[in-house]
Design a protein around this motif. Structure first.
Motif, PDB file in Angstrom:
ATOM      1  N   GLU A 248       0.859  -1.185   0.000  1.00 10.97           N
ATOM      2  CA  GLU A 248       0.000   0.000   0.000  1.00 10.97           C
ATOM      3  C   GLU A 248       0.893   1.233   0.000  1.00 10.97           C
ATOM      4  O   GLU A 248       1.669   1.440   0.922  1.00 10.97           O
ATOM      5  N   GLN A 249       0.785   2.078  -1.026  1.00 11.34           N
ATOM      6  CA  GLN A 249       1.651   3.243  -1.084  1.00 11.34           C
ATOM      7  C   GLN A 249       0.899   4.572  -1.018  1.00 11.34           C
ATOM      8  O   GLN A 249       1.410   5.550  -0.504  1.00 11.34           O
ATOM      9  N   ASP A 250      -0.308   4.650  -1.564  1.00 14.34           N
ATOM     10  CA  ASP A 250      -1.031   5.915  -1.594  1.00 14.34           C
ATOM     11  C   ASP A 250      -1.427   6.331  -0.181  1.00 14.34           C
ATOM     12  O   ASP A 250      -2.094   5.592   0.538  1.00 14.34           O
ATOM     13  N   ASP A 251      -0.991   7.525   0.219  1.00 13.31           N
ATOM     14  CA  ASP A 251      -1.336   8.065   1.539  1.00 13.31           C
ATOM     15  C   ASP A 251      -0.995   7.100   2.661  1.00 13.31           C
ATOM     16  O   ASP A 251      -1.742   6.937   3.620  1.00 13.31           O
ATOM     17  N   THR A 252       0.147   6.448   2.529  1.00 15.66           N
ATOM     18  CA  THR A 252       0.554   5.436   3.506  1.00 15.66           C
ATOM     19  C   THR A 252       1.916   5.763   4.095  1.00 15.66           C
ATOM     20  O   THR A 252       2.846   6.119   3.382  1.00 15.66           O
ATOM     21  N   THR A 265       7.996   7.710   4.515  1.00 19.02           N
ATOM     22  CA  THR A 265       7.251   7.712   3.264  1.00 19.02           C
ATOM     23  C   THR A 265       8.238   7.706   2.096  1.00 19.02           C
ATOM     24  O   THR A 265       9.434   7.921   2.285  1.00 19.02           O
ATOM     25  N   ASN A 267       9.393   9.433  -1.579  1.00 20.20           N
ATOM     26  CA  ASN A 267       9.312  10.685  -2.324  1.00 20.20           C
ATOM     27  C   ASN A 267      10.213  10.603  -3.544  1.00 20.20           C
ATOM     28  O   ASN A 267      11.148   9.804  -3.592  1.00 20.20           O
ATOM     29  N   LYS A 393       0.630  17.150   5.253  1.00 19.82           N
ATOM     30  CA  LYS A 393      -0.274  16.163   4.667  1.00 19.82           C
ATOM     31  C   LYS A 393      -0.683  15.162   5.736  1.00 19.82           C
ATOM     32  O   LYS A 393       0.142  14.763   6.563  1.00 19.82           O
ATOM     33  N   PHE A 395      -1.959  11.396   6.691  1.00 21.46           N
ATOM     34  CA  PHE A 395      -1.955  10.026   6.192  1.00 21.46           C
ATOM     35  C   PHE A 395      -2.996   9.216   6.955  1.00 21.46           C
ATOM     36  O   PHE A 395      -3.154   9.368   8.164  1.00 21.46           O
ATOM     37  N   LYS A 449       5.510  -0.439 -10.070  1.00 19.07           N
ATOM     38  CA  LYS A 449       4.047  -0.471  -9.950  1.00 19.07           C
ATOM     39  C   LYS A 449       3.543  -1.902 -10.102  1.00 19.07           C
ATOM     40  O   LYS A 449       2.687  -2.368  -9.318  1.00 19.07           O
TER      41      LYS A 449
END
Length: 472
Positions: A248-252, A265, A267, A393, A395, A449
């Protein structure tokens, strides 16, 4: 034709060779060989037994032949910052001294006399830890300068094993970033910094990125093993490999949980701002030149030492159960305090801290274990808050990977303390990320991905909801 990859994953307390391959779109793992790793005292120094570890790698490869396995490639990852120096004849100049050795005491401050702290962070993006490679090398320069003068090759631990396998000397990118000697923007050795510190620039090797195919084994090893294979660079820093396996990468936010806890995270650029420096965050290199913006937290090292202090009377699972049974005890220690890096007795050090801070003193193994787990959860919450403040941001999720993700009590504590959903898994994250890099290099998987989609479908991940019980 199916490609079979061998991940050599060596951590601070153990190592393993694991085979990985794709079958029907899923990643399959198969254990080949496991062995112990430990720090040993050699004279006044605490060292790694690097030659013994290489013999274990060879033993694992010989097992492949015995088991009828013909691997196509191998990749090696280990912990960061530690290294060996070779002389003009490619012989070891010193033992592989551990980052837990006290030789770096006071060295950070001496380096700051030569280089402004702010300059060091803004150029390298690496957090200040007294055991970073830069301070280890400066300790050698201060105490035994003749060794640096004789050094012709600087190789980090996985680089050294790759050299022993192939005869080729390179410095792999993700591990090189942990030295605090690599420029975060040029991704090359910081020549000006090395000049200022008086460290020989010529001993450093060319930087190579993960997914680089180094080449075949030395001829004598082909004869010894009975087969040849390709040596491929994974992210040789074990956390770099582990983060590849975060499904899980989105907003994690991820926590790579083992001897150390790495929380952060991903970047596409380094965050070398004053606030990040003040909070002591690091920007370590990752796959495809991404950056792992993270904080290094003491981690399960503390409970490993507690277990040893009780003469291994309790298993890790038993210590977790004992902690769970404790209802009316609460004490928090600063897990990042240097006093916990290598104390004579971890249990006593925890008790001393509680005395000095006027807290309840843990008196039973369960109370000691609960103190460690509660303290880790609090340290994670503090790091999460800092990440969200620095990145501006919020998370919603935390993904815990690595061996520590099996600790259900700690996973639930993290969910409760952070008020975020926690996903736990995969367990063998480092080996999975190592194998994934090899499969990408071999053209079996297209990109990161696709890797993460395959991992998400291949391995169990458990979900923990704040203040509730685990659900599958």
């Amino acid at each position: 034709m199916t490609k079979y990859c061998i991940a050599v994953d060596i951590g601070a307390s153990s190592g393993r060779l694991i085979q990985g391959y794709l079958e029907a779109g899923l990643l399959k793992l198969y254990g080949i060989h496991r062995f112990e790793n430990k720090i040993v005292q050699n004279g006044d120094s605490f060292c790694w037994e690097v030659n013994n570890l290489f013999q274990e790698i060879k033993k694992g490869l010989k097992k492949c032949k015995e088991m009828g396995i013909k691997p196509d490639s191998i990749g090696i990852d280990t912990w960061a910052v530690d290294f060996v120096l070779l002389d003009v004849n490619d012989q070891l100049l010193t033992e592989a001294v551990s980052y837990r050795d006290p030789r770096t005491d006071g060295m950070m401050e001496k380096v700051f006399e030569k280089v402004m702290k702010e300059r060091l962070y803004l150029e390298t993006g690496i957090q200040f830890q007294k055991f970073n490679t830069i301070y280890q090398l400066y300790a050698i320069k201060q105490k035994t300068p003749d060794i640096l003068e004789k050094a012709k090759s600087f190789l980090m631990i996985p680089d050294y094993y790759n050299y022993l396998l192939t005869g080729k000397k390179v410095n792999e990118y993700t591990n090189a970033t942990s030295t605090q000697l690599l420029n975060a923007f040029t991704k090359k050795w910081d020549q000006e910094l090395l000049d200022v510190l008086g460290i020989n620039k010529e001993m450093f090797q060319e930087i190579k990125a993960p997914k680089t195919i180094l080449g075949s084994l030395k001829e004598e090893l082909v004869s010894e093993f009975g087969f040849d294979l390709q040596v491929i660079l994974p992210a040789t820093h074990d956390t770099g490999s582990a983060v590849i396996a975060v499904p899980e990468q989105d907003d994690t936010i991820y926590i790579s949980s083992g001897t150390w806890s790495l929380i952060g995270t991903e970047n596409y650029f380094p965050i070398c701002v004053t606030k990040a420096m003040d909070c002591n965050f690091t920007n370590e290199g990752g796959i495809d030149y991404q950056f792992r913006f993270l904080k290094n937290i003491m981690g399960l090292w503390m409970i490993q030492e507690v277990k040893q202090n009780y003469v291994d009377e309790y298993t890790f699972a038993e210590l977790v159960n004992l902690a769970r049974d404790v209802k009316d005890f609460k004490a928090i220690v600063n897990v990042n305090d240097d006093r916990f890096l290598k104390p004579d007795n971890m249990v006593q050090e925890i008790m001393n801290y509680c005395v000095e801070t006027a807290q309840d003193i843990p008196a039973t193994p369960g109370e000691v274990a609960k103190c460690v787990f509660d303290s880790l959860a609090v340290s994670y919450q503090e790091a999460v808050s800092e990440i969200e403040e620095i990145l501006e941001k919020r998370f919603e999720k935390i993904n815990v990977i690595g061996g520590g993700c099996q600790n259900e009590m700690l996973n639930q504590l993290i969910a409760n303390v952070t008020n975020k959903v926690v996903y736990a898994g995969p367990v063998e994250a480092t080996a999975i990320g190592n194998i994934a890099a090899q499969l990408m290099a071999l053209g079996e998987i297209e990109d990161i991905k696709d890797v993460r989609a395959i991992i998400k479908n291949s391995f169990e991940v458990k979900k923990y909801v704040p203040s509730q019980q685990v659900v599958s």
